[in-house]
Design a protein around this motif. Sequence first.
Motif, PDB file in Angstrom:
ATOM      1  N   GLN A 117      -6.762  -5.907   5.543  1.00 47.18           N
ATOM      2  CA  GLN A 117      -6.265  -5.663   6.610  1.00 47.18           C
ATOM      3  C   GLN A 117      -6.012  -4.861   6.608  1.00 47.18           C
ATOM      4  N   SER A 118      -4.938  -4.783   5.171  1.00 45.12           N
ATOM      5  CA  SER A 118      -3.414  -3.933   5.436  1.00 45.12           C
ATOM      6  C   SER A 118      -4.050  -2.500   5.863  1.00 45.12           C
ATOM      7  N   LEU A 119      -5.487  -2.239   4.933  1.00 43.23           N
ATOM      8  CA  LEU A 119      -6.108  -0.615   4.876  1.00 43.23           C
ATOM      9  C   LEU A 119      -6.360  -0.383   6.858  1.00 43.23           C
ATOM     10  N   LEU A 120      -7.027  -1.565   7.180  1.00 40.80           N
ATOM     11  CA  LEU A 120      -7.541  -1.504   8.354  1.00 40.80           C
ATOM     12  C   LEU A 120      -5.947  -0.919   9.178  1.00 40.80           C
ATOM     13  N   MET A 121      -4.929  -1.459   8.792  1.00 42.06           N
ATOM     14  CA  MET A 121      -3.566  -1.445   9.682  1.00 42.06           C
ATOM     15  C   MET A 121      -2.694  -0.715   9.302  1.00 42.06           C
ATOM     16  N   ALA A 122      -3.368   0.513   8.475  1.00 42.26           N
ATOM     17  CA  ALA A 122      -2.201   1.561   8.133  1.00 42.26           C
ATOM     18  C   ALA A 122      -2.009   2.436   8.711  1.00 42.26           C
ATOM     19  N   PRO A 123      -1.391   3.442   8.772  1.00 37.26           N
ATOM     20  CA  PRO A 123      -1.148   4.645   9.442  1.00 37.26           C
ATOM     21  C   PRO A 123      -2.048   5.674   9.482  1.00 37.26           C
ATOM     22  N   LEU A 124      -2.661   5.900  10.160  1.00 40.04           N
ATOM     23  CA  LEU A 124      -3.555   7.429   9.281  1.00 40.04           C
ATOM     24  C   LEU A 124      -3.317   8.679   8.577  1.00 40.04           C
ATOM     25  N   SER A 125      -1.758   8.780   8.782  1.00 39.14           N
ATOM     26  CA  SER A 125      -1.654   9.861   7.768  1.00 39.14           C
ATOM     27  C   SER A 125      -1.827   9.192   6.491  1.00 39.14           C
ATOM     28  N   LYS A 175     -11.478 -13.407  -3.107  1.00 39.32           N
ATOM     29  CA  LYS A 175     -11.682 -13.573  -1.147  1.00 39.32           C
ATOM     30  C   LYS A 175     -10.277 -13.699  -0.189  1.00 39.32           C
ATOM     31  N   LYS A 176      -9.860 -14.031  -0.578  1.00 33.24           N
ATOM     32  CA  LYS A 176      -7.834 -14.420   0.189  1.00 33.24           C
ATOM     33  C   LYS A 176      -7.647 -12.187   0.020  1.00 33.24           C
ATOM     34  N   ALA A 177      -7.545 -11.801  -1.443  1.00 34.23           N
ATOM     35  CA  ALA A 177      -7.019 -10.910  -1.813  1.00 34.23           C
ATOM     36  C   ALA A 177      -7.600 -10.424  -1.070  1.00 34.23           C
ATOM     37  N   ARG A 178      -9.014 -10.082  -1.512  1.00 39.33           N
ATOM     38  CA  ARG A 178      -9.813  -9.061  -0.455  1.00 39.33           C
ATOM     39  C   ARG A 178      -9.658  -8.682   0.704  1.00 39.33           C
ATOM     40  N   PHE A 199      -2.107  -3.892  -6.422  1.00 39.58           N
ATOM     41  CA  PHE A 199      -2.212  -4.957  -5.336  1.00 39.58           C
ATOM     42  C   PHE A 199      -1.407  -5.053  -4.654  1.00 39.58           C
ATOM     43  N   PHE A 200      -0.617  -5.398  -4.984  1.00 39.10           N
ATOM     44  CA  PHE A 200       0.727  -5.420  -3.897  1.00 39.10           C
ATOM     45  C   PHE A 200       0.984  -4.797  -3.023  1.00 39.10           C
ATOM     46  N   ASP A 201       1.185  -3.201  -3.500  1.00 35.75           N
ATOM     47  CA  ASP A 201       1.726  -2.168  -3.553  1.00 35.75           C
ATOM     48  C   ASP A 201      -0.079  -1.813  -2.083  1.00 35.75           C
ATOM     49  N   MET A 202      -0.637  -2.285  -2.504  1.00 37.56           N
ATOM     50  CA  MET A 202      -1.989  -1.772  -1.304  1.00 37.56           C
ATOM     51  C   MET A 202      -1.897  -2.956   0.207  1.00 37.56           C
ATOM     52  N   VAL A 203      -1.773  -4.163  -0.332  1.00 33.98           N
ATOM     53  CA  VAL A 203      -0.984  -5.654   0.721  1.00 33.98           C
ATOM     54  C   VAL A 203       0.102  -4.431   1.650  1.00 33.98           C
ATOM     55  N   GLU A 204       1.047  -4.371   0.868  1.00 29.36           N
ATOM     56  CA  GLU A 204       2.551  -4.153   1.538  1.00 29.36           C
ATOM     57  C   GLU A 204       2.142  -2.414   1.840  1.00 29.36           C
ATOM     58  N   ILE A 205       1.234  -1.794   2.596  1.00 28.15           N
ATOM     59  CA  ILE A 205       0.718  -0.447   2.852  1.00 28.15           C
ATOM     60  C   ILE A 205       1.945  -0.821   4.494  1.00 28.15           C
ATOM     61  N   ARG A 253      -4.964  10.478   5.833  1.00 32.28           N
ATOM     62  CA  ARG A 253      -4.955  12.034   5.043  1.00 32.28           C
ATOM     63  C   ARG A 253      -4.309  12.519   3.510  1.00 32.28           C
ATOM     64  N   LYS A 254      -3.567  11.484   3.480  1.00 32.45           N
ATOM     65  CA  LYS A 254      -2.887  11.672   1.878  1.00 32.45           C
ATOM     66  C   LYS A 254      -3.724  11.733   0.339  1.00 32.45           C
ATOM     67  N   ASN A 255      -4.813  10.762   1.115  1.00 31.71           N
ATOM     68  CA  ASN A 255      -5.968   9.597   0.067  1.00 31.71           C
ATOM     69  C   ASN A 255      -7.172  10.018   0.439  1.00 31.71           C
ATOM     70  N   MET A 256      -7.845  10.447  -1.047  1.00 30.93           N
ATOM     71  CA  MET A 256      -9.383  10.521  -1.105  1.00 30.93           C
ATOM     72  C   MET A 256      -9.980   9.088  -0.953  1.00 30.93           C
ATOM     73  N   THR A 257     -11.208   8.961   0.290  1.00 28.72           N
ATOM     74  CA  THR A 257     -11.580   7.706   0.601  1.00 28.72           C
ATOM     75  C   THR A 257     -12.160   7.567  -0.562  1.00 28.72           C
ATOM     76  N   GLY A 258     -12.713   8.072  -1.886  1.00 34.02           N
ATOM     77  CA  GLY A 258     -12.653   7.919  -3.110  1.00 34.02           C
ATOM     78  C   GLY A 258     -11.989   6.989  -3.908  1.00 34.02           C
ATOM     79  N   ASN A 259     -10.847   7.473  -3.554  1.00 35.66           N
ATOM     80  CA  ASN A 259      -9.800   6.921  -4.392  1.00 35.66           C
ATOM     81  C   ASN A 259      -9.581   5.630  -4.030  1.00 35.66           C
ATOM     82  N   ILE A 260      -9.127   5.391  -2.834  1.00 38.04           N
ATOM     83  CA  ILE A 260      -8.870   4.464  -2.085  1.00 38.04           C
ATOM     84  C   ILE A 260      -9.833   3.437  -3.312  1.00 38.04           C
ATOM     85  N   HIS A 261     -11.519   3.490  -2.845  1.00 37.45           N
ATOM     86  CA  HIS A 261     -11.894   2.802  -2.931  1.00 37.45           C
ATOM     87  C   HIS A 261     -12.107   2.299  -5.036  1.00 37.45           C
TER      88      HIS A 261
END
Length: 557
Positions: A75-83, A67-70, A288-294, A86-94
């Motif tokens: 939160q990290s994705l919602l606060m990530a730069p819009l760029s 729950k906490k990790a998700r 996971f930590f790479d995504m958290v630390e965007i 543009r660099k990553n496909m939606t399905g790829n991120i999901h």
Amino acid sequence: MIVSAALTQLTPKAIGWLTDDILNVNGVSFDKIIPFLVLILVVNVVNELIKIIRRVMVEDVATRTEKKARGMVIQSLLMAPLSYFRKNMTGNIHGRLNRCLDGTIKLEKLLFMDFAPAVFNSLAAVVTFFTTLPVTLALPMLLVVPIGISIVMKQISSQKGIRVQLLESKSEIDGTIVELINGIEVIRICDSVDFEICRFDDKSEFLRKKEMNHHKAMAFYDCLKFINQAVFTVLIIGISTYLATQHIITVGSVLTAYLCFNQLIKPLEELHRIFDEVAECTVLAEDFFDMVEIPHDFSYHVDQPQCSQNDSHLIIKISNLNFYYPEDKKHLILDHFNLNIEKGMYLGIAGPSGCGKSSLIKSICKLEQSAGHISLDDIEIEYLTRKEISEILALVPQNPFLIAGTIYENIVYGVDRDVTREEVEEAARKAYILDYINSLPERFDFMVSEGGNNLSGGQRQRIAIARIFLRKPKILILDEATSALDNTSEKHIQMEIEKLQKENNTTIIAIAHRLTTLKNCDRIIVLNNGIIEQDGQFDELVEKEGIFSDMYYGRLK
């Protein structure tokens, strides 16, 4: 885990006692055996209860962690730069998100449900081993452990790169699937199903070959592990039996040694699997930590205090603004752009595609970073938090964002205050959608599907417009917000928006390709190549030679 490991060793010890103390005695009564059987039963039942308690504890921690990790990743994705998007496909991120979360939680479970218990059981087996057999025999038999672990470590090091490649390939396939689903209508219109199947099949075959190479290597290392265990199993049986024939150890000790060796081999077999899975989960946990630390988007970094400009008659002040996308810094979209917008003004923005309209709006909304100065309501935008911007400004885009929820939830979305049902109904009436809502069996409780796919484009736009009548912002930006509406609906909504402007002194910025939408604007600016090429009111711009009249009369190529 310590108690469980100790209890696990009692069974082979009890069998050894049973063999030495009872079965070797002629004419022994079965009554003498019953206490040993009861002991073995009680030990195993208690041990199983301990394992159940441990499992429940670990699962509880794992679900809390998930729950906490998700939440951390979202939160990290919602606060990530819009760029980033543009660099990553939606399905790829999901796909990447789901896999890295599953891997991270699996890693936690492996450590506390498999790895740690296996270590404790192995240590307990070693202690029993040394207390049962002579040291000269027990010590060489322990070579099975370092040899087995060295095989596993070699396996892990040789397959780590392949695991990463497999994960990346699967993420790419996820991205392709989402891309195909989003383009299903175009695919059917172009009748390109066979082409897309071939393209997808090529990617799948590439992934399959990689997986087969991985499975072949895994089979080879599994064979080495089995040979290692089989050789030492035969050795322990042969040597302990020989020692028993020489009366160095008892017959019961032979059984105890064999069972303890199995207790040692069993965790070792588990360690093979655990180390293998831990290696894969570690890759996923790193992801996971790479995504958290965007890095957070620039708009969330507000370090300096607010600074008032003291231009009370201006709601927006833009000076010397330069804008380009980070991916293409050489292409300047807005070039030393200057614009002042007075409070309560109705400003229209027109211009050909690619002239900089959307870039200007993104700069004003602090969605994209730009060079220069922008102030909103007398405060430099760089000093405004996202919360403060949301209190000043509202944006209605051409393709509004709708959540999978009720119509009521969609209308009140983003409204940071308690609203009454009457307020929502009034907002829907002003957005010219109340009659449609009342025609539905569930009315405001009607469920909107993902992205509003069970609504027409005009209905989606009117729900988004209804939000602004609840928010009553100081600045309202309409980016092709009525492009999907019929003339009657557009005129009705336009009247309500103009009322909102007069009643609340709202500043309105409207972008429109349908130029008649801008007819009642106080001022219209026409952009071209990132600069203001024309500036005036509707009638004079129509009559004046230039881009606006060319667009109005359809002469612009």
